[in-house]
Design an enzyme around this catalytic site. Structure first.
Site, PDB file in Angstrom:
ATOM      1  CG  ASP A  66      -7.826   0.990  -2.625  1.00 45.97           C
ATOM      2  OD1 ASP A  66      -6.760   0.426  -3.065  1.00 45.97           O
ATOM      3  OD2 ASP A  66      -8.815   0.868  -3.324  1.00 45.97           O
ATOM      4  CG  ASP A  68      -6.334  -4.077  -2.304  1.00 45.36           C
ATOM      5  OD1 ASP A  68      -7.310  -3.554  -1.815  1.00 45.36           O
ATOM      6  OD2 ASP A  68      -5.981  -3.808  -3.323  1.00 45.36           O
ATOM      7  CG  ASP A 146      -0.246  -6.455 -13.310  1.00 38.81           C
ATOM      8  OD1 ASP A 146       0.059  -6.304 -12.044  1.00 38.81           O
ATOM      9  OD2 ASP A 146      -1.473  -5.613 -13.535  1.00 38.81           O
TER      10      ASP A 146
END
Ligand code: ATP
Ligand code: MG
Length: 434
Positions: A66, A68, A146
């Site tokens: 997907d 983002d 992260d």
């Protein structure tokens, strides 16, 4: 080159801006919906980039799951630009923009609270960050992510990648590297240890040495993570398409303790290990073939040998088989519930799959027909096949059911086993003693 060096000197944390020739990602590689979202935001005067997993996957030549988008517009401003959009989340507000069936998640640049003075009271006693919802600038947004490979920003209009943490070269070197000090970042959010293992397994990459080292001693921190979050993360791991590698890596890192508390025990029983591995392999294959996989089925497989152990013990204590099975199911689910909040919508299906297993042994009368009518028959049958594959159930039973399903009604009648169970004796009244 000189401009780049000057920028590096004056803006210590400025990004490297990589042009198309360097990375080869064309705007057409991004879904039209994601492109529409970034261009509409930019036309309204905001900055907007594709971020996270999608950029990483594109650089690796994989198809992103997907797209983002990250922007400096706040959620209300985003909402105002797109007719078909809605704000989701209370604590952490995001906007979902819809085009047809596709949904683009748009988040406002945020900064991490990390462990600076401001964060006092926002971490638990173990250093876990409890609030993470303060807006920031793009650089801060890169910093709070992260791993370096997850912190690339792609702008479809200029076809540039903005790279704040050398994520591009880490990607090319197949290296998962934590942004900032790994130990601190794991303390802020222990789930990052699981993410590290998952990305390494899924992307076929290696953990950078400093990123890997603290995991060996910090695994216990996962116990303070809310069970619902662990469940979500475990699910991502198991549905990553590389669950076998993930489980092996988790075990190697000692991270399976406290996740599925009994997974260790299961994996150490030869039958249990064979069964779990067969289930995971099957899941990975289904994902590779783009077939749907059911989380309930998967969790039913992971816990089956626990259920079996309790079931046998209860039977040995003299309980009747079916009540003993149901009691064991509840017992195992209760224990798991404390660690892994398996949602009720899954546990109900898990129980159905388990509960139907004894019925495959009944091959006489109307029972096989009734079993086939059951809405969970297909899942229960697939589960039986795993039991056969692991050597728990005789192959003959699996074969019988496979043939039976595909047979005509006459053939089915002919396949039925004669009822061998002793007929219930009619109770005869004893003549009363006179
Ligand atoms: P996947 O392809 O599995 O979805 P992803 O990288 O998109 O991988 P997500 O969980 O969807 O992973 O998260 C999106 C992005 O949000 C990540 O790429 C990362 O930049 C950031 N992120 C997610 N979880 C964390 C976390 N626990 N700590 C810091 N950053 C995170
Ligand atoms: Mg993602």
């Amino acid at each position: 080159m000189i401009r780049k060096i000057i920028r590096r000197i004056f803006e210590k944390n400025g990004p490297s801006i990589l042009p198309l020739e360097k990375h080869g990602i064309h705007r057409e590689d991004v879904s039209s919906c994601a492109r529409k979202v970034t261009s509409s935001l930019q036309e309204a005067g905001f900055s907007a980039f594709i971020v996270g997993g999608a950029v990483r996957d594109l650089v690796l030549g994989r198809k992103p799951k997907d797209f983002d988008v990250a922007t400096d517009a706040d959620p209300d401003e985003v909402r105002a630009i797109f007719k078909r959009s809605r704000i989701i989340g209370r604590r952490f507000r995001l906007v979902h923009v819809m085009c047809g069936a596709e949904v683009i998640e748009v988040s406002t640049f945020r900064r991490s609270h990390g462990l600076d003075e401001e964060s006092e009271g926002r971490t638990d006693v173990h250093g876990r960050v409890l609030a993470d919802n303060v807006f920031g600038n793009q650089e801060e947004d890169a910093q709070r992510r992260d791993f370096t490979v997850n912190a690339l920003f792609y702008d479809p209009s200029t076809e540039e990648i903005w790279d704040y943490h050398d994520g591009f070269s880490d990607l090319k070197a197949s290296r998962i590297r934590m942004i900032g000090d790994p130990e601190t970042r794991y303390r802020e959010d222990p789930v990052r240890m699981l993410r590290a293992v998952r990305f390494a397994a899924k992307l076929g990459m290696k953990l950078d040495r400093k990123t890997e080292r603290p995991i060996a001693t910090m695994g216990d921190l996962l116990q303070h993570v809310p069970a619902a979050r662990l469940f979500e993360e475990m699910l991502k791991l198991l549905l990553s398409g590389h669950s076998v590698e993930c489980i092996l890596e988790l075990r190697k890192a000692g991270l399976h303790h406290g996740l599925l508390p009994m997974l260790d025990v299961i994996l150490e029983q030869p039958m249990g290990e064979r069964f779990v591995m067969a289930a995971l392999k099957n899941t990975d294959e289904r994902i590779a073939e783009e077939k749907p996989v059911s989380p309930a089925f998967l969790f039913a497989s992971l816990l089956w040998h626990e259920v079996l152990t309790y079931w046998k013990a209860a039977e040995e204590k003299g309980e009747r088989p079916i009540p003993a099975l149901y009691e064991s199911m509840d017992h195992v689910l209760d224990i798991q519930q404390e660690k892994l909040a398996i949602p009720r919508r899954y546990t109900a299906t898990m129980k159905e799959i388990w509960g139907l297993q004894p019925r495959f042994a009944q091959r006489s009368g109307r029972r096989p027909f009734q079993l086939m009518e059951h809405p969970r028959f297909r899942a229960a049958y697939d589960f039986l096949i795993l039991r056969v594959a692991s050597g728990e159930v005789e192959a003959e039973t699996g074969v019988w059911w496979e043939i039976f399903q595909n047979a005509s009604s006459e053939e089915r009648e002919a396949m039925l086993v004669q009822d061998e169970a002793p007929k219930r004796r009619r109770r005869r009244r004893r003549p009363r003693a006179a």
